[in-house]
Design a protein around this motif. Structure first.
Motif, PDB file in Angstrom:
ATOM      1  N   VAL A  37       0.839  -1.205   0.000  1.00  0.00           N
ATOM      2  CA  VAL A  37       0.000   0.000   0.000  1.00  0.00           C
ATOM      3  C   VAL A  37       0.871   1.251   0.000  1.00  0.00           C
ATOM      4  CG1 VAL A  37      -1.631   1.356   1.382  1.00  0.00           C
ATOM      5  CG2 VAL A  37      -2.003  -1.094   1.065  1.00  0.00           C
ATOM      6  N   VAL A  38       1.880   1.261   0.853  1.00  0.00           N
ATOM      7  CA  VAL A  38       2.791   2.408   0.905  1.00  0.00           C
ATOM      8  C   VAL A  38       3.520   2.566  -0.421  1.00  0.00           C
ATOM      9  CG1 VAL A  38       4.892   3.311   1.999  1.00  0.00           C
ATOM     10  CG2 VAL A  38       3.081   2.303   3.397  1.00  0.00           C
ATOM     11  N   TYR A  39       3.927   1.452  -1.024  1.00  0.00           N
ATOM     12  CA  TYR A  39       4.638   1.509  -2.309  1.00  0.00           C
ATOM     13  C   TYR A  39       3.760   2.138  -3.393  1.00  0.00           C
ATOM     14  CZ  TYR A  39       6.617  -0.078  -6.733  1.00  0.00           C
ATOM     15  OH  TYR A  39       7.107  -0.116  -8.015  1.00  0.00           O
ATOM     16  N   VAL A  40       2.510   1.663  -3.518  1.00  0.00           N
ATOM     17  CA  VAL A  40       1.609   2.171  -4.550  1.00  0.00           C
ATOM     18  C   VAL A  40       1.306   3.655  -4.318  1.00  0.00           C
ATOM     19  CG1 VAL A  40      -0.731   2.026  -5.482  1.00  0.00           C
ATOM     20  CG2 VAL A  40       0.589  -0.064  -5.075  1.00  0.00           C
ATOM     21  N   VAL A  41       1.046   4.018  -3.068  1.00  0.00           N
ATOM     22  CA  VAL A  41       0.727   5.415  -2.762  1.00  0.00           C
ATOM     23  C   VAL A  41       1.922   6.316  -3.063  1.00  0.00           C
ATOM     24  CG1 VAL A  41       0.179   7.035  -0.903  1.00  0.00           C
ATOM     25  CG2 VAL A  41      -1.034   4.845  -1.064  1.00  0.00           C
ATOM     26  N   PHE A  42       3.100   5.896  -2.649  1.00  0.00           N
ATOM     27  CA  PHE A  42       4.286   6.731  -2.835  1.00  0.00           C
ATOM     28  C   PHE A  42       4.592   6.961  -4.317  1.00  0.00           C
ATOM     29  CE2 PHE A  42       8.897   7.088  -3.497  1.00  0.00           C
ATOM     30  CZ  PHE A  42       9.159   8.235  -2.765  1.00  0.00           C
ATOM     31  N   PHE A  43       4.680   5.860  -5.090  1.00  0.00           N
ATOM     32  CA  PHE A  43       5.039   6.004  -6.498  1.00  0.00           C
ATOM     33  C   PHE A  43       3.875   6.553  -7.332  1.00  0.00           C
ATOM     34  CE2 PHE A  43       8.459   3.212  -5.157  1.00  0.00           C
ATOM     35  CZ  PHE A  43       9.543   3.784  -5.805  1.00  0.00           C
ATOM     36  N   GLY A  44       2.657   6.305  -6.886  1.00  0.00           N
ATOM     37  CA  GLY A  44       1.517   6.904  -7.566  1.00  0.00           C
ATOM     38  C   GLY A  44       1.541   8.420  -7.449  1.00  0.00           C
ATOM     39  N   LEU A  45       1.802   8.904  -6.223  1.00  0.00           N
ATOM     40  CA  LEU A  45       1.896  10.351  -6.028  1.00  0.00           C
ATOM     41  C   LEU A  45       3.108  10.933  -6.748  1.00  0.00           C
ATOM     42  CD1 LEU A  45       1.004  10.599  -2.225  1.00  0.00           C
ATOM     43  CD2 LEU A  45      -0.428  11.266  -4.164  1.00  0.00           C
ATOM     44  N   LEU A  46       4.217  10.196  -6.714  1.00  0.00           N
ATOM     45  CA  LEU A  46       5.429  10.696  -7.354  1.00  0.00           C
ATOM     46  C   LEU A  46       5.248  10.802  -8.868  1.00  0.00           C
ATOM     47  CD1 LEU A  46       8.429  11.466  -6.896  1.00  0.00           C
ATOM     48  CD2 LEU A  46       8.992   9.058  -7.321  1.00  0.00           C
ATOM     49  N   TYR A  47       4.761   9.717  -9.501  1.00  0.00           N
ATOM     50  CA  TYR A  47       4.582   9.714 -10.955  1.00  0.00           C
ATOM     51  C   TYR A  47       3.421  10.622 -11.360  1.00  0.00           C
ATOM     52  CZ  TYR A  47       4.139   7.925 -15.727  1.00  0.00           C
ATOM     53  OH  TYR A  47       4.064   7.818 -17.094  1.00  0.00           O
ATOM     54  N   GLY A  48       2.370  10.674 -10.519  1.00  0.00           N
ATOM     55  CA  GLY A  48       1.233  11.533 -10.812  1.00  0.00           C
ATOM     56  C   GLY A  48       1.609  13.001 -10.820  1.00  0.00           C
ATOM     57  N   SER A  49       2.469  13.418  -9.897  1.00  0.00           N
ATOM     58  CA  SER A  49       2.907  14.816  -9.880  1.00  0.00           C
ATOM     59  C   SER A  49       3.780  15.126 -11.092  1.00  0.00           C
ATOM     60  CB  SER A  49       3.681  15.102  -8.595  1.00  0.00           C
ATOM     61  OG  SER A  49       4.880  14.326  -8.539  1.00  0.00           O
ATOM     62  N   TYR A  50       4.459  14.092 -11.620  1.00  0.00           N
ATOM     63  CA  TYR A  50       5.339  14.302 -12.775  1.00  0.00           C
ATOM     64  C   TYR A  50       4.522  14.496 -14.062  1.00  0.00           C
ATOM     65  CZ  TYR A  50       8.848  13.309 -16.350  1.00  0.00           C
ATOM     66  OH  TYR A  50       9.663  13.381 -17.453  1.00  0.00           O
ATOM     67  N   ILE A  51       3.466  13.689 -14.252  1.00  0.00           N
ATOM     68  CA  ILE A  51       2.645  13.782 -15.475  1.00  0.00           C
ATOM     69  C   ILE A  51       1.397  14.632 -15.260  1.00  0.00           C
ATOM     70  CG2 ILE A  51       3.462  11.535 -16.271  1.00  0.00           C
ATOM     71  CD1 ILE A  51       0.771  10.363 -15.420  1.00  0.00           C
ATOM     72  N   ASP A  52       1.198  15.064 -14.008  1.00  0.00           N
ATOM     73  CA  ASP A  52       0.044  15.884 -13.647  1.00  0.00           C
ATOM     74  C   ASP A  52      -1.272  15.141 -13.916  1.00  0.00           C
ATOM     75  OD1 ASP A  52      -1.128  18.100 -12.566  1.00  0.00           O
ATOM     76  OD2 ASP A  52      -1.306  19.158 -14.484  1.00  0.00           O
ATOM     77  N   ASP A  53      -1.257  13.836 -13.607  1.00  0.00           N
ATOM     78  CA  ASP A  53      -2.472  13.029 -13.779  1.00  0.00           C
ATOM     79  C   ASP A  53      -2.405  11.885 -12.766  1.00  0.00           C
ATOM     80  OD1 ASP A  53      -4.628  11.498 -14.518  1.00  0.00           O
ATOM     81  OD2 ASP A  53      -4.259  11.683 -16.668  1.00  0.00           O
ATOM     82  N   TYR A  54      -2.951  12.111 -11.583  1.00  0.00           N
ATOM     83  CA  TYR A  54      -2.824  11.138 -10.498  1.00  0.00           C
ATOM     84  C   TYR A  54      -3.664   9.888 -10.758  1.00  0.00           C
ATOM     85  CZ  TYR A  54      -0.466  14.795  -7.864  1.00  0.00           C
ATOM     86  OH  TYR A  54       0.422  15.753  -7.463  1.00  0.00           O
ATOM     87  N   TYR A  55      -4.800  10.032 -11.417  1.00  0.00           N
ATOM     88  CA  TYR A  55      -5.642   8.858 -11.694  1.00  0.00           C
ATOM     89  C   TYR A  55      -4.896   7.875 -12.576  1.00  0.00           C
ATOM     90  CZ  TYR A  55      -9.263   5.957 -13.752  1.00  0.00           C
ATOM     91  OH  TYR A  55      -9.991   4.892 -14.198  1.00  0.00           O
TER      92      TYR A  55
END
Length: 373
Positions: A37-55
Motif C-alpha cells: 500500500v505504501v509503495y503504490v501510494v508513494f510512487f503513484g503520487l510521485l509519478y502523478g505529480s510528474y505527469i500531472d495526472d494522479y488517476y
C-alpha cells in the motif's frame, strides 16, 4: 457501585484504545499488505505529480503491481536463499537480469500498448514509452524493488543468525556455570567432611556442633546457591560458619582472624564466590597443623565495591609446597573462571606468593551497572 462504574469505564477505554504497534508487526501478512500500500501510494503520487495526472498514475501502478509482486516474492523465497545466501553471485545476477528484463518487456510492450494506453491514459501515453531508453529505465525501477526485497531477506537472515549465536552462547555459558558450580559443592563437602572425620577420631565434644553447622552450610548450598545472586550477608554468614568449623578443628593451634567493615545491606553477589579463597587458605596454608600457623581474612564494603583479602602463613616446607599447589587447585581455578564469566571487567584479582606469606586480594564491583555490562 463506584467500583463497578470504574470497571465499566476501564472496559470502554480498553475497547476504544488503539492497537499495539508491536502486535501489528507480529502479523507478517499485514506487514506485507502495508508495504505494498505504501509503495503504490508513494510512487503513484510521485509519478502523478510528474505527469500531472494522479488517476492514470495510480491505475498504472495497480496494473503493474501483480507482476512486480510475483518477481519480488520469487526473489525473496527462491533466488536469494538458493543463490545469494549460498554465494552463487553470478547465477543470482544472471537470473535477476533475465527476470527483470522479462517483466520490463511485458509491462512496456504488452501491458502499456494493449491495456494501459487504451483504457487508462489514451492522451498521455506516447510512442516515447516504447523506446529502448524507457525499457532500461523500467528495468532500473524494477530492480529497486528487487534490491529492497533482497536486503530484507539478508537482514532477516543476519538477525536470525545473531539470535541463534546469542542463544547458543548463553546456553553454553549457563552450562559452564552449572558445571563449575557443581564442582564447588563436592569439593567443599570433601574438605569439610575431612575436618569432621578428624574431630571424630579425636572424640572431640565439638563434633555434634560441627555437624549442626555443616547442616546449615549444606542448606545454603542446596537452596540458596542455585540462585544467580544472593544477599552478601548470606554469603558472609556462610563464611563465618565455615571459619567456626575450622576453629573447632584446629583449636588453639591456628590463629584465625576474621574482620568485616562497611555496610552490606542491599548488596548481592554470586553464591559460593568468596569461599574458595578462604577454604584454600586453610587447606593449603595450615592443614599441616604446625605451631604458630595463622590465617587473616578481611572483608571491606564501600558503597558497591567489595574488597576481600585472605592471607595465610607458610610455616614449614610442607606448607610452602602446599601453597604452591594452591594456584593449580580445582577450587581456585574454578572461582577464577566464574569471576571471568559472571563479572568480566568488574573485578580484579591479585595473588601474592611471598617466601613466608601467601595472599589473595579480590576487588569486586557489586553494582547493578556492572551486571549489565
Amino acid at each position: 457501585m463506584e467500583v463497578k462504574l470504574n470497571a465499566a469505564s476501564a472496559a470502554n477505554t480498553s475497547a476504544w484504545s488503539f492497537p499495539d504497534v508491536r502486535n501489528i508487526f507480529q502479523h507478517r501478512l499485514l506487514v506485507h499488505v502495508l508495504f505494498w500500500v505504501v509503495y503504490v501510494v508513494f510512487f503513484g503520487l510521485l509519478y502523478g505529480s510528474y505527469i500531472d495526472d494522479y488517476y492514470n498514475a495510480f491505475m498504472v501502478e495497480l496494473v503493474e503491481l501483480p507482476f512486480k509482486m510475483a518477481l519480488v516474492y520469487f526473489n525473496m523465497f527462491y533466488l536469494v536463499p538458493t543463490f545469494l545466501l549460498t554465494r552463487r553471485y553470478l547465477e543470482f545476477g544472471v537470473y535477476i537480469l533475465l527476470l527483470t528484463g522479462a517483466i520490463a518487456a511485458l509491462m512496456q510492450y504488452v501491458l502499456l500498448p494493449f491495456l494501459i494506453h487504451p483504457f487508462f491514459c489514451p492522451t498521455t501515453c506516447t510512442q516515447d514509452n516504447l523506446t529502448l531508453y524507457r525499457f532500461v529505465k523500467n528495468m532500473v525501477n524494477i530492480n529497486y524493488l528487487v534490491a529492497i526485497s533482497a536486503t530484507m531477506v539478508l537482514l532477516r537472515n543476519w538477525y536470525q543468525h545473531q539470535q541463534s549465536a546469542r542463544m547458543l552462547s548463553q546456553d553454553k555459558l549457563e552450562a559452564e556455570l552449572k558445571f563449575l558450580k557443581g564442582q564447588i559443592h563436592p569439593h567443599f563437602l570433601f574438605n569439610t567432611l575431612n575436618s569432621l572425620y578428624s574431630l571424630t577420631l579425636k572424640k572431640s565434644d565439638n563434633a555434634p556442633e560441627m555437624v549442626l553447622k555443616l547442616s546449615g552450610l549444606m542448606d545454603y548450598m542446596l537452596y540458596d546457591a542455585n540462585a544467580e545472586k544472593v544477599p552478601l550477608e548470606k554469603e558472609l554468614n556462610y563464611i563465618r560458619n565455615y571459619i567456626d568449623l575450622e576453629r573447632m578443628r584446629y583449636g588453639d593451634r591456628v590463629d584465625i582472624s576474621f574482620t568485616e567493615s562497611g555496610s552490606i545491606l542491599g548488596a548481592n553477589i554470586a553464591p559460593m564466590m568468596l569461599l574458595p579463597f578462604v577454604e584454600n587458605a586453610f587447606k593449603h596454608g595450615v592443614s599441616t597443623e604446625t605451631e604458630n600457623a595463622w590465617v587473616r581474612i578481611d572483608v571491606k564494603v564501600q558503597e558497591s565495591n567489595l574488597s576481600l583479602r585472605v592471607e595465610n602463613c607458610k610455616c614449614t616446607e610442607k606448607a610452602e609446597r602446599s601453597a604452591k599447589e594452591m594456584a593449580s587447585g580445582i577450587g581456585l581455578k574454578n572461582v577464577c573462571r566464574r569471576l571471568e564469566l559472571l563479572y568480566k571487567d568488574a573485578y580484579s584479582l591479585e595473588i601474592e606468593d611471598e617466601p613466608e606469606v601467601y595472599a589473595v586480594h579480590l576487588e569486586l564491583d557489586l553494582s547493578d551497572k556492572a551486571d549489565e555490562d
